[in-house]
Write a protein that holds these residues in place. Structure first.
Motif, short mmCIF file in Angstrom:
data_model
loop_
_atom_site.label_atom_id
_atom_site.label_comp_id
_atom_site.label_asym_id
_atom_site.label_seq_id
_atom_site.Cartn_x
_atom_site.Cartn_y
_atom_site.Cartn_z
N GLU A 184 0.83 -1.21 0.00
CA GLU A 184 0.00 0.00 0.00
C GLU A 184 0.86 1.26 0.00
N LYS A 185 1.97 1.23 0.74
CA LYS A 185 2.87 2.39 0.75
C LYS A 185 3.52 2.57 -0.62
N MET A 186 3.81 1.46 -1.29
CA MET A 186 4.36 1.56 -2.64
C MET A 186 3.35 2.22 -3.57
N LYS A 187 2.08 1.85 -3.46
CA LYS A 187 1.05 2.46 -4.31
C LYS A 187 0.89 3.94 -3.99
N GLU A 188 0.99 4.30 -2.72
CA GLU A 188 0.94 5.72 -2.35
C GLU A 188 2.10 6.48 -2.98
N ASN A 189 3.28 5.87 -2.96
CA ASN A 189 4.46 6.49 -3.56
C ASN A 189 4.27 6.67 -5.07
N GLU A 190 3.66 5.69 -5.71
CA GLU A 190 3.42 5.79 -7.14
C GLU A 190 2.41 6.89 -7.46
N MET A 191 1.39 7.03 -6.65
CA MET A 191 0.41 8.10 -6.87
C MET A 191 1.06 9.47 -6.69
N ARG A 192 1.91 9.59 -5.69
CA ARG A 192 2.63 10.84 -5.45
C ARG A 192 3.58 11.13 -6.60
N SER A 193 4.26 10.10 -7.07
CA SER A 193 5.24 10.27 -8.14
C SER A 193 4.58 10.63 -9.47
N GLU A 194 3.34 10.21 -9.66
CA GLU A 194 2.62 10.56 -10.89
C GLU A 194 2.55 12.07 -11.06
N ARG A 195 2.41 12.78 -9.94
CA ARG A 195 2.33 14.24 -10.00
C ARG A 195 3.68 14.86 -10.37
N TRP A 196 4.74 14.14 -10.11
CA TRP A 196 6.08 14.69 -10.32
C TRP A 196 6.73 14.19 -11.62
N LEU A 197 5.99 13.44 -12.42
CA LEU A 197 6.58 12.83 -13.60
C LEU A 197 7.09 13.87 -14.59
N GLY A 198 6.31 14.91 -14.81
CA GLY A 198 6.74 15.97 -15.73
C GLY A 198 8.02 16.64 -15.26
N LEU A 199 8.11 16.89 -13.95
CA LEU A 199 9.32 17.50 -13.39
C LEU A 199 10.50 16.53 -13.52
N ALA A 200 10.25 15.25 -13.30
CA ALA A 200 11.32 14.26 -13.45
C ALA A 200 11.88 14.28 -14.87
N ALA A 201 11.00 14.42 -15.86
CA ALA A 201 11.45 14.47 -17.26
C ALA A 201 12.26 15.74 -17.53
N GLU A 202 11.85 16.84 -16.93
CA GLU A 202 12.59 18.10 -17.11
C GLU A 202 14.00 17.98 -16.54
N ILE A 203 14.13 17.36 -15.38
CA ILE A 203 15.45 17.18 -14.79
C ILE A 203 16.28 16.22 -15.64
N ALA A 204 15.65 15.13 -16.09
CA ALA A 204 16.36 14.14 -16.91
C ALA A 204 16.88 14.76 -18.20
N ALA A 205 16.08 15.63 -18.80
CA ALA A 205 16.50 16.28 -20.04
C ALA A 205 17.71 17.18 -19.84
N ARG A 206 17.88 17.68 -18.60
CA ARG A 206 18.98 18.60 -18.29
C ARG A 206 20.06 17.91 -17.45
N SER A 207 20.03 16.59 -17.40
CA SER A 207 20.89 15.86 -16.47
C SER A 207 22.37 15.94 -16.80
N GLN A 208 22.72 16.50 -17.96
CA GLN A 208 24.12 16.73 -18.30
C GLN A 208 24.49 18.21 -18.26
N ASN A 209 23.54 19.04 -17.82
CA ASN A 209 23.76 20.48 -17.72
C ASN A 209 24.51 20.81 -16.43
N GLY A 210 25.62 21.53 -16.54
CA GLY A 210 26.47 21.80 -15.39
C GLY A 210 25.76 22.53 -14.27
#
Length: 401
Positions: A159-185
């Motif tokens: 159940e805690k894993m599912k809660e974490n996944e629901m929370r992470s769903e909200r942050w997916l766009g931000l995660a992609a933005e960071i990943a796209a810049r992950s080689q930026n100094g």
């Protein structure tokens, strides 16, 4: 009444698929002493129960003294067959040892009330019916929990894993933005500073209170605004202030790559039961592991390890590969493949710009695919652009096409 014979071995998925498709009334489990010591039959029953097929009160275990004897196999089956002589028998000869399979086949092949099936390791979407000649489609998709249960592992804190996944769903766009810049100094510097502050104050356990004195700044306007908005932080110029709870700290200190990878895999038709931050345990061995991302494809388990930051403790990148392989071996399953998704340059040969040759060779030996920093950034840019070819590219990277 329909009775189904399963030859018990550690590879339980073919038996599980057959039970889900044909739904027998009772299971007859032929088990050697070696498999009994490994609790293989009970693990199989537990995997079935997790998938909604509870046979704990509808099974009979038939002990087999010698799994390498065709004659002993036939002798063991004689008694249980007499007990259920009037049943319609389904005989799955996929599991067990080869002599067990031959013995079961020889025992049942002339019995009119039997149906003998076999599931090939190379194609588990169907069962070959040796009695009627027509293939039987196998439509059940084995879940991660069912797969692991067959090897004695429990999924913890579901159940805690599912809660974490629901929370992470909200942050997916931000995660992609960071990943796209992950080689930026500048972005790397911000993430490194935040990790340093978190380590000093145990932020991943306690959360963090960020003040101006921390000097936590980010010059990238768009990313800075996204982070501030996502976590209700204030910005004085380019500096952050405010409170981050432990979940936000974990995300910003490396969890974003796990979230991004999880989000990519959820979009694939050929991948299912994709999970983030899976905790598993084998109780009788006090063995626990955390899987960053886990998913199923082709009735097989895939595990993903995600690494960000400089990984200064592992300059050559070898230690991480050893860790991934150790986890895979601990699972004790044949149909498990692994991935290392990394934004660390420690896997890249500075001369060629490609993954270091010794890591590439070792990863092939381990059956581990390395997804390097440039590929991570490429997938993130495709995600942010809404590229129609994204899922095809993800399938190529993770599933080979």
């Amino acid at each position: 009444m329909k009775a189904m014979l399963c030859l018990i071995s550690e590879q339980h998925v073919p038996n599980l698929l057959g039970v889900h498709e044909l739904e027998p009334d009772i299971l007859v489990l032929l088990e050697t002493e070696g498999m009994r010591k490994k609790d293989a039959a009970n693990n199989f029953l537990k995997a079935l129960a997790i998938g909604g097929r509870d046979y704990f009160t509808r099974h009979e275990i038939v002990p087999l003294k010698d799994g390498d004897s065709i004659e002993e196999t036939e002798k063991a089956l004689e008694g249980v067959y007499r007990k259920y002589r009037d049943a319609e028998w389904v005989v799955n000869i996929t599991g067990g040892t080869k002599p067990m399979s031959i013995g079961a086949y020889e025992f049942f092949r002339h019995k009119e009330n039997s149906r003998i099936i076999y599931i090939s390791a190379s194609d588990q979407s169907k069962a070959i019916d040796f009695s009627l000649g027509a293939d039987i489609p196998l439509r059940h998709r084995t879940t991660v929990a069912e797969f692991l249960a067959g090897y004695g592992f429990d999924v913890l804190k579901y159940e805690k894993m599912k809660e974490n996944e629901m929370r992470s769903e909200r942050w997916l766009g931000l995660a992609a933005e960071i990943a796209a810049r992950s080689q930026n100094g500048a972005v790397l510097g911000f993430l490194a500073n935040l990790s340093r502050i978190s380590n000093d104050r145990k932020g991943r356990d306690r959360g963090l209170e960020i003040s101006e004195a921390d000097g936590l700044f980010l010059s990238d306007d768009h990313l800075r605004e996204m982070i501030a908005s996502s976590f209700a932080l204030a910005c004085d110029g380019e500096r952050f202030t405010g409170a981050l709870d432990k979940y936000a700290v974990r995300f910003l200190t490396g969890g974003w790559l796990e979230v991004f990878t999880w989000g990519l895999l959820k979009g694939l038709d050929r991948a299912w039961d994709v999970h983030l931050g899976l905790q598993i345990e084998r109780k009788n061995e006090m063995l626990q592991n955390d899987l960053d991302v886990a998913f199923m494809t082709d009735q097989s388990l895939r595990i993903v390890e995600c690494k960000t930051g400089g990984q200064e403790h592992d300059r050559e990148g070898s230690d991480t590969l050893y860790k991934i392989e150790a986890i895979r071996r601990q699972l004790g399953a044949l149909r498990v493949q692994s991935y290392l998704v990394t934004t660390s340059e420690n896997v890249i040969d500075s001369g060629t710009g490609k993954v270091k040759e010794h890591l590439e060779n070792r990863s092939r030996l381990y059956g581990c695919t390395i997804i390097d920093p440039r590929r991570v950034a490429e997938l993130a840019r495709m995600y942010l652009a809404g590229d129609a070819q994204l899922n095809a590219k993800v399938a190529q990277v993770f599933l080979g096409g």
